[in-house]
Design a protein around this motif. Structure first.
Motif, short mmCIF file in Angstrom:
data_model
loop_
_atom_site.label_atom_id
_atom_site.label_comp_id
_atom_site.label_asym_id
_atom_site.label_seq_id
_atom_site.Cartn_x
_atom_site.Cartn_y
_atom_site.Cartn_z
N PHE A 38 20.03 45.43 -21.15
CA PHE A 38 18.93 45.04 -20.28
C PHE A 38 18.81 43.52 -20.21
O PHE A 38 18.87 42.84 -21.23
CB PHE A 38 17.61 45.62 -20.78
CG PHE A 38 16.46 45.24 -19.92
CD1 PHE A 38 16.23 45.88 -18.72
CD2 PHE A 38 15.60 44.22 -20.29
CE1 PHE A 38 15.17 45.52 -17.90
CE2 PHE A 38 14.54 43.84 -19.49
CZ PHE A 38 14.33 44.50 -18.29
N PRO A 71 12.00 48.61 -16.51
CA PRO A 71 12.89 49.50 -17.25
C PRO A 71 13.70 50.41 -16.31
O PRO A 71 13.30 50.70 -15.19
CB PRO A 71 11.93 50.33 -18.10
CG PRO A 71 10.71 49.48 -18.24
CD PRO A 71 10.60 48.75 -16.93
N LEU A 89 16.07 52.00 -20.71
CA LEU A 89 16.62 50.67 -20.95
C LEU A 89 15.62 49.66 -20.42
O LEU A 89 15.21 49.75 -19.26
CB LEU A 89 17.95 50.54 -20.21
CG LEU A 89 18.78 49.30 -20.49
CD1 LEU A 89 19.39 49.37 -21.88
CD2 LEU A 89 19.88 49.18 -19.44
N GLY A 90 15.20 48.73 -21.25
CA GLY A 90 14.23 47.74 -20.80
C GLY A 90 13.93 46.73 -21.88
O GLY A 90 14.62 46.68 -22.91
N ASN A 91 12.90 45.95 -21.66
CA ASN A 91 12.49 44.96 -22.65
C ASN A 91 11.75 45.68 -23.77
O ASN A 91 10.58 46.05 -23.63
CB ASN A 91 11.60 43.91 -21.99
CG ASN A 91 11.25 42.79 -22.95
OD1 ASN A 91 11.30 42.95 -24.16
ND2 ASN A 91 10.87 41.65 -22.40
N CYS A 144 15.48 52.93 -11.52
CA CYS A 144 14.37 52.10 -12.01
C CYS A 144 13.17 52.99 -12.31
O CYS A 144 12.85 53.90 -11.53
CB CYS A 144 13.98 51.05 -10.97
SG CYS A 144 15.16 49.71 -10.80
N ALA A 176 15.86 45.99 -11.43
CA ALA A 176 16.36 45.84 -12.79
C ALA A 176 17.72 45.18 -12.74
O ALA A 176 18.61 45.64 -12.00
CB ALA A 176 16.45 47.19 -13.49
N VAL A 189 20.79 44.51 -15.10
CA VAL A 189 21.35 44.98 -16.36
C VAL A 189 22.82 44.58 -16.42
O VAL A 189 23.37 44.05 -15.45
CB VAL A 189 21.20 46.52 -16.51
CG1 VAL A 189 19.73 46.92 -16.44
CG2 VAL A 189 22.00 47.26 -15.47
#
Length: 171
Positions: free
Chosen positions: A74, A79, A96-98, A121, A128, A130
């Motif tokens: 990420f 996410p 998947l993200g912060n 997303c 996003a 990635v």
């Protein structure tokens, strides 16, 4: 300027992204000069490859699979839900993200070689950015977009999700 304030067109321009056959936009950023030989086939390929990948404007990464492990990273935006169907038909979703601001997210997620997967997303109005690292390296010759009717027939419990994240043209 915070990453969420960057326009997706600026990201496409800045990183030289192009449309990807599975949906979204991408650019290969790395292809290893080191070569590996795939066991059983004798085929030589790059040891590893990496790309930037952008999902925006409601686009999703349609169901597909490759013959190598793929590690997602990420970078910015909202996410991304990565849905994975393994060989036994079990569905797993990686957010998947912060991970610092979204406790249910991870900075990295792995999709094992041969598993069907799709990504979208978590917030359709967001974007996003990635990255994906593939080892042994990605080759389009080993990239397969799913026949969503056949995939849904094989995994009827996940029919709605499979249909929702099929190819943009409905293939």
């Amino acid at each position: 300027m915070p990453a969420t304030d960057i326009d997706k067109d600026e990201l496409i321009r800045r990183f030289g992204l192009q449309p990807h056959p599975e949906g979204g936009c991408f650019r290969e950023t790395y292809r290893s000069d080191s070569r590996v030989t795939r066991e059983g086939t004798g085929e030589s390929r790059s040891a590893s490859t990496a790309i930037y990948f952008l999902l925006c404007d409601g686009a999703h990464s349609a169901w597909h699979r490759i013959r190598s492990d793929e590690l997602w990273h990420f970078y910015a935006g909202v996410p991304v839900d990565i849905h994975v169907l393994d060989a036994q038909g079990e569905l797993a979703t990686h957010r998947l993200g912060n991970a610092l601001t979204h406790p249910d997210a991870v900075f990295q997620a792995v999709v094992k070689a041969g598993d069907w997967f799709a990504a979208v997303c978590a917030s359709p109005e967001g974007y996003a950015l990635v990255g994906c690292t593939v080892a042994p390296g990605f080759e389009f010759s080993e990239f397969e977009i799913a026949d969503v009717k056949a995939l849904a027939a094989a995994h009827p419990a996940h029919r709605d999700l499979i249909a929702r994240l099929g190819p943009a043209g409905g293939a």
